[in-house]
Design an enzyme around this catalytic site. Structure first.
Site, short mmCIF file in Angstrom:
data_model
loop_
_atom_site.label_atom_id
_atom_site.label_comp_id
_atom_site.label_asym_id
_atom_site.label_seq_id
_atom_site.Cartn_x
_atom_site.Cartn_y
_atom_site.Cartn_z
N ASP A 119 -3.98 7.43 -3.58
CA ASP A 119 -5.22 7.84 -4.02
C ASP A 119 -5.84 8.76 -2.63
O ASP A 119 -5.05 8.68 -2.01
CB ASP A 119 -6.44 6.82 -3.84
CG ASP A 119 -6.09 5.86 -2.83
OD1 ASP A 119 -4.92 5.01 -2.46
OD2 ASP A 119 -7.20 5.54 -2.14
N ASP B 116 1.10 -1.12 -0.15
CA ASP B 116 -0.26 -0.17 0.19
C ASP B 116 1.26 1.35 0.28
O ASP B 116 1.81 1.34 0.09
CB ASP B 116 -0.48 -0.22 1.29
CG ASP B 116 -2.42 1.14 0.55
OD1 ASP B 116 -2.31 1.62 0.18
OD2 ASP B 116 -3.06 1.04 1.53
N1 GUN Z 1 -6.47 0.81 3.17
C1 GUN Z 1 -7.59 0.86 3.81
N2 GUN Z 1 -8.30 1.76 3.10
C2 GUN Z 1 -7.61 2.79 2.28
C3 GUN Z 1 -7.76 3.53 1.37
O1 GUN Z 1 -8.98 4.13 1.10
N3 GUN Z 1 -6.91 3.62 0.02
C4 GUN Z 1 -5.27 2.92 0.60
N4 GUN Z 1 -4.73 3.25 -0.61
N5 GUN Z 1 -5.44 2.52 1.47
C5 GUN Z 1 -6.58 1.83 2.16
#
Ligand code: GUN
Length: 599
Positions: free
Chosen positions: A118, A83
């Protein structure tokens, strides 16, 4: 993605060596409680997720990751997703990294699936604010795609609680061509039990997204919600819940979470409760206790995924979700919200299933399979007398009532007695015969001809019964049950009636009859000329060769495979609907039974 098996939108697929639906445990590289190697070896975890922003922010970790690569650093040869720091932006209000810098970093450390930075859309944001966030996310996404290299890139769908903006986001991100779609911005909704909003967010995204790409529900780590997400076509989850709960001394049970201090009778089926007594755990030092509870919680989360997969495999996903919906009133609300989308869900619903239809409560009668049954039966209804009968309706009778039968599914023509789910269903009451005096009867022989025609009309649409069974009809019956097995018309085997669901499997002679009587595009799957050569000698159809199909085709349907000139090539059974066949580029979509040329 390659589709392997399904029950409606709930699906078992293969993606980069991982079988989905899959749970990616969250690994915090600063604070490893259960090592990724252990997850793989002891828990069978095939994919993990970690946060590239956390690695990037810590100079030592950053240098190590750049030098050794992520897989070596975490000692995990399986699939690693990263992420981007968006969640930290949601929690802390800001992040220090630039959106291109973090994608480059994910690429350079060898992440398998990277995520764009994002803009997190919050439940309290206005429609206008959310729209701006989606546009900014798309702009960042577009630039990120240009520098991603070989890494797969996840384009996050935002939209807060606004269904129209979920669709807008899905449309924009879909067009940009991401490899993977997480649905973001749902954590605050999950935390406040706003499951109805989560359901709408997933549905309005899934309606638009390319069905051949994986969809991940970001931050929905509580196993309680897994069945409902999978029912809507979610393929991946990430979970930090297993470790977060462990830190708070909370234990996951199949039906919810309990505090360690309240538990007296822990479950058997866990890798820890056969090693420790509950009191030993209560007395452990914090660190050891967290580790032990995390193991249990991870195990329970993975166990839930397994149960879901088994339910998909058995065709009991709806029943499973209904049972799980009783665990929390808000889950029941979510389930009822799902049922409002019956028309859309029906497009993905299998024609029949391995398991009988089990009634679990009033919601059961709103499942998409019931909506389909009602709407198709209504079209075949001739406004006849309504009676009640014990199943099987025609039984040993020589004279069969010319009637419709009053069932929990509604009024069903007696001729449909054997089809799924009419015959394959269980309700909480005894059936009775109740036949008014003025009912007319037909002889068994005449009834059976009506029956095969009506089932064909139900299965293939109006006119199919006449197309298939005009001529001299001979019925071959089972010696044991007396039920119709094969239908021979003018000396040719046209179709077989399946014992398990009462529908027809077509032979090529049957396909030829339908093909010449039922106009294009009904029942057709159009394939490329390259594919045609193989299909006409009986080889299966692969999704990437499909040019077009009848929009009414449903998973499990018998279909006519034709070329661009509508020349019949083969007959088989499809695993997909039109939307899916047009998008998937991996794997089989129609299992061919017979081609026009014998091989
Ligand atoms: N982890 C939990 N929610 C989100 C999200 O909306 N975007 C991202 N990139 N990671 C997340």
């Amino acid at each position: 993605m390659e589709l392997k098996s399904r029950d409606g939108l709930a699906r078992i697929c293969k993606f980069k060596g991982v079988e989905t639906p899959a749970l990616m445990p969250v690994v915090n590289p600063n604070l490893i409680v259960i090592s990724p190697a252990e997850m793989r070896e002891r828990f069978g975890v095939q994919a993990i997720i970690t946060n590239s922003y956390i690695i990037w922010k810590n100079r030592k970790l950053r240098e190590k990751a750049l030098k050794e690569g992520l897989h070596s650093m975490l000692d995990f040869p399986g699939l690693i997703m990263t992420d981007s720091g968006t969640f930290q932006q949601h929690v802390y209000g800001d992040v220090e990294v630039n959106y291109l810098e973090i994608v480059k970093f994910q690429r350079d450390i060898g992440s398998d699936i990277g995520t764009i930075l994002d803009i997190f859309t919050e439940p309290h944001h206005t429609h206008d604010e959310v729209k701006k966030a989606i546009d900014e996310t798309a702009k960042r996404g577009k630039e990120s795609l240009e520098i991603k290299g070989d890494m797969l890139l996840a384009g996050v769908i935002q939209g807060s609680i606004y269904p129209d903006l979920r669709e807008y986001s899905a449309k924009v991100m879909n067009q940009l061509g991401f490899d993977y779609f997480p649905i973001g911005g749902v954590v605050p909704l999950m935390e406040s039990y706003r499951y109805g909003d989560v359901v709408r967010s997933v549905i309005h995204s899934k309606m638009i997204l390319d069905p051949s790409k994986p969809v991940h529900l970001f931050g929905a780590g509580h196993p309680m919600f897994f069945p409902f997400a999978v029912l809507l076509g979610i393929d991946f989850f990430d979970s930090a819940a297993y470790i977060k709960y462990a830190r708070d001394d909370r234990i996951l049970f199949p039906d919810g979470t309990r505090h360690l201090k309240d538990v007296k009778y822990p479950p058997f089926f866990s890798p820890i409760f056969d090693r420790y007594e509950i009191n030993e755990i209560k007395e452990m030092k914090k660190e050891e206790r967290t580790r032990v509870l995390a193991e249990h919680n991870l195990y329970m989360s993975l166990e839930e995924i397994k149960r879901i997969k088994e339910a998909i495999h058995e065709g009991r996903m709806w029943e499973y979700a209904e049972i799980r919906a009783r665990e929390h009133p808000r889950l029941l609300e979510a389930y009822r919200e799902i049922l409002k989308y019956g028309k859309w869900l029906e497009e993905y619903e299998n024609i029949s299933k391995k398991s009988a239809f089990f009634y679990t409560g009033e919601e059961s009668l709103k499942r998409p399979i019931v909506l389909r049954l009602k709407s198709r039966a209504r079209k075949l209804s001739l406004h006849r007398s309504v009676i009640r009968l014990k199943r099987p309706w025609s039984r040993e009778r020589e004279m069969i009532p010319d009637a419709e039968v009053d069932t929990p599914f509604g009024k069903i023509p007696v001729e449909l007695e054997d089809i799924y789910p009419v015959a394959q269903s269980e309700f909480p009451f005894e059936e009775e015969d109740e036949i008014p005096e003025n009912v007319e009867y037909v002889k068994k022989e005449e009834y059976e001809i009506r029956k095969i025609k009506m089932i064909a009309d139900y299965q293939f649409g109006r006119g199919a019964g006449i197309a298939l069974f005009s001529g001299e009809v001979q019925l071959i019956k089972s010696k044991n049950t007396g039920k119709i097995r094969n239908v021979i018309v003018d000396g040719k085997h046209v179709a077989s009636m399946r014992a398990e669901d009462g529908f027809f499997s077509l032979r090529i002679e049957g396909a030829k009859r339908l093909h010449s009587h039922i106009p294009y595009p009904r029942l057709r799957v159009v394939v490329t000329d390259d594919s045609a050569e193989f299909n006409k000698v009986g080889k299966n159809v692969f999704a990437k060769f499909v040019i077009d199909t009848d929009p009414e085709i449903r998973p499990g349907d018998e279909v006519l495979i034709v070329n661009k000139n509508d020349e019949l090539l083969a007959v088989g059974k499809t695993l997909m609907n039109r939307f899916e066949m047009l998008h998937f580029s991996e794997g089989m979509c129609v299992k061919v039974r017979e081609g026009v040329e014998k091989n």
